[in-house]
Design a protein around this motif. Sequence first.
Motif, PDB file in Angstrom:
ATOM      1  N   HIS A   1      -7.435  -3.175   0.299  1.00 20.70           N
ATOM      2  CA  HIS A   1      -8.540  -2.224   0.278  1.00 20.70           C
ATOM      3  C   HIS A   1      -9.541  -2.443  -0.859  1.00 20.70           C
ATOM      4  O   HIS A   1      -9.190  -2.465  -2.028  1.00 20.70           O
ATOM      5  CB  HIS A   1      -7.966  -0.811   0.186  1.00 20.70           C
TER       6      HIS A   1
ATOM      7  N   ASN B   1      -3.355  -6.814  -6.210  1.00 19.48           N
ATOM      8  CA  ASN B   1      -3.586  -5.583  -6.980  1.00 19.48           C
ATOM      9  C   ASN B   1      -3.587  -5.836  -8.490  1.00 19.48           C
ATOM     10  O   ASN B   1      -4.143  -5.035  -9.237  1.00 19.48           O
ATOM     11  CB  ASN B   1      -2.530  -4.531  -6.638  1.00 19.48           C
TER      12      ASN B   1
ATOM     13  N   ASP C   1     -10.880  -3.556   4.486  1.00 18.26           N
ATOM     14  CA  ASP C   1      -9.559  -4.119   4.197  1.00 18.26           C
ATOM     15  C   ASP C   1      -9.635  -5.605   4.484  1.00 18.26           C
ATOM     16  O   ASP C   1     -10.079  -6.006   5.564  1.00 18.26           O
ATOM     17  CB  ASP C   1      -8.486  -3.489   5.086  1.00 18.26           C
TER      18      ASP C   1
ATOM     19  N   ASP D   1      -3.502  -0.393  -3.045  1.00 20.73           N
ATOM     20  CA  ASP D   1      -3.601  -0.720  -1.624  1.00 20.73           C
ATOM     21  C   ASP D   1      -4.096  -2.158  -1.517  1.00 20.73           C
ATOM     22  O   ASP D   1      -5.290  -2.423  -1.689  1.00 20.73           O
ATOM     23  CB  ASP D   1      -4.572   0.252  -0.962  1.00 20.73           C
TER      24      ASP D   1
ATOM     25  N   SER E   1       0.845  -1.191   0.000  1.00 15.58           N
ATOM     26  CA  SER E   1       0.000   0.000   0.000  1.00 15.58           C
ATOM     27  C   SER E   1       0.878   1.238   0.000  1.00 15.58           C
ATOM     28  O   SER E   1       1.899   1.274   0.669  1.00 15.58           O
ATOM     29  CB  SER E   1      -0.898   0.037   1.237  1.00 15.58           C
TER      30      SER E   1
END
Length: 109
Positions: free
Chosen positions: A103, A80, A52, A100, A35
């Motif tokens: 997230h 990601n 999260d 992140d 992140s």
Amino acid sequence: MPGVGIRWDHHDEAASRTGALQMVRGFGLAMPPRSIHPPALTSNHISGRAIDMTIRWSGVIELPRKDGSAVTVTWTPNVNSNLGLHDVGASYGVRKLRSDAPHWSFNGR
Ligand SMILES: [Zn+2]
């Protein structure tokens, strides 16, 4: 920040860094490269519109989109970049913030 019981300065840079790292581990905060976002007082978490989470499985799984169609998703160590997983989440209105790792939110921020 006044009123927040965090001791930032340990009067020694190494000790201050150690204290900060203990806080990162204690709260499970994501650090670079997972992140690039520091904890914030303004985020979708504050309004309850972000979460999260760590999602793990092994190999390849088939996941249902909200419309009932299926997507085959392969686990990757970097969530990601797992666009198939992001696609499934988006079908339910849960969007990935790609900078992140843990997230997800209603708008991807
Ligand atoms: Zn978050």
